[in-house]
Design a protein around this motif. Structure first.
Motif, PDB file in Angstrom:
ATOM      1  N   THR A  80     -57.820  13.747   5.814  1.00 16.98           N
ATOM      2  CA  THR A  80     -57.402  14.611   6.913  1.00 16.98           C
ATOM      3  C   THR A  80     -57.816  16.052   6.654  1.00 16.98           C
ATOM      4  O   THR A  80     -58.410  16.707   7.510  1.00 16.98           O
ATOM      5  N   THR A 117     -57.996  13.051  13.052  1.00 15.22           N
ATOM      6  CA  THR A 117     -59.069  14.000  12.771  1.00 15.22           C
ATOM      7  C   THR A 117     -60.368  13.227  12.698  1.00 15.22           C
ATOM      8  O   THR A 117     -60.384  11.995  12.633  1.00 15.22           O
ATOM      9  N   ARG A 142     -60.988  20.358  15.139  1.00 24.66           N
ATOM     10  CA  ARG A 142     -60.345  19.706  16.283  1.00 24.66           C
ATOM     11  C   ARG A 142     -59.500  18.535  15.799  1.00 24.66           C
ATOM     12  O   ARG A 142     -59.930  17.753  14.966  1.00 24.66           O
ATOM     13  N   CYS A 143     -58.280  18.427  16.314  1.00 18.66           N
ATOM     14  CA  CYS A 143     -57.427  17.309  15.922  1.00 18.66           C
ATOM     15  C   CYS A 143     -56.418  17.012  17.020  1.00 18.66           C
ATOM     16  O   CYS A 143     -56.269  17.777  17.971  1.00 18.66           O
ATOM     17  N   ILE A 148     -51.477  12.302  12.820  1.00 22.22           N
ATOM     18  CA  ILE A 148     -52.560  13.259  13.028  1.00 22.22           C
ATOM     19  C   ILE A 148     -53.889  12.518  13.018  1.00 22.22           C
ATOM     20  O   ILE A 148     -54.160  11.708  12.125  1.00 22.22           O
ATOM     21  N   ASN A 171     -61.576  16.501   6.840  1.00 19.50           N
ATOM     22  CA  ASN A 171     -62.023  16.501   8.234  1.00 19.50           C
ATOM     23  C   ASN A 171     -61.707  17.827   8.912  1.00 19.50           C
ATOM     24  O   ASN A 171     -62.541  18.371   9.635  1.00 19.50           O
ATOM     25  N   ILE A 172     -60.507  18.356   8.689  1.00 18.13           N
ATOM     26  CA  ILE A 172     -60.143  19.651   9.278  1.00 18.13           C
ATOM     27  C   ILE A 172     -61.083  20.738   8.785  1.00 18.13           C
ATOM     28  O   ILE A 172     -61.508  21.601   9.560  1.00 18.13           O
ATOM     29  N   THR A 224     -53.162  18.398  21.296  1.00 14.45           N
ATOM     30  CA  THR A 224     -54.509  18.596  20.777  1.00 14.45           C
ATOM     31  C   THR A 224     -54.729  20.075  20.526  1.00 14.45           C
ATOM     32  O   THR A 224     -54.108  20.926  21.158  1.00 14.45           O
TER      33      THR A 224
END
Length: 123
Positions: free
Chosen positions: A54, A14, A63-64, A12, A57-58, A81
């Protein structure tokens, strides 16, 4: 999405403005990532290294990107995405002992790279 259903690992990516990008992996028994609908994937999150890069950031920028690779087969690699969210509802964790939360991603795009395993073996 046979690749997702059989995956035991995902990567993942991010990011958050001013903090850069982060790429990490998540793993579990095949099937740990579940398709909740045609456009939503979910997986349980565990404590890990307790750095929460992670998840942080989310929280700031949903957006990831996800990458699913089957290292043993000629199945395609999948790049996914979308926008992720974190669900802390304990009711969703009942089937995942030790999990602290669930991550859901609403998919915007999927890119398939066929025959990638043969490419990796030739390196």
């Amino acid at each position: 999405m046979r690749v997702v259903a059989g995956a035991d690992t995902l990567f993942i990516a991010t990011g958050a403005e001013g903090h850069g990008a982060d790429v990490s992996h998540r793993d579990g028994s095949p099937g740990f990532v579940v398709g909740r609908s045609a456009t939503t994937l979910s997986w349980p999150e565990y404590r890990g290294n307790a750095m929460y890069m992670t998840l942080g950031n989310i929280h700031v920028q949903p957006r990831c990107g996800l990458l699913f690779i089957d290292w043993t087969d000629s199945r395609p690699a999948l790049q996914v995405t979308g926008s992720a969210s974190i669900d802390w509802n304990p009711g969703r964790l009942a089937d995942h002992p030790g999990a602290e939360r669930m991550v859901d991603i609403v998919i915007d795009s999927v890119v398939e790279t066929p025959g990638h395993a043969l490419m990796w073996r030739s390196l």
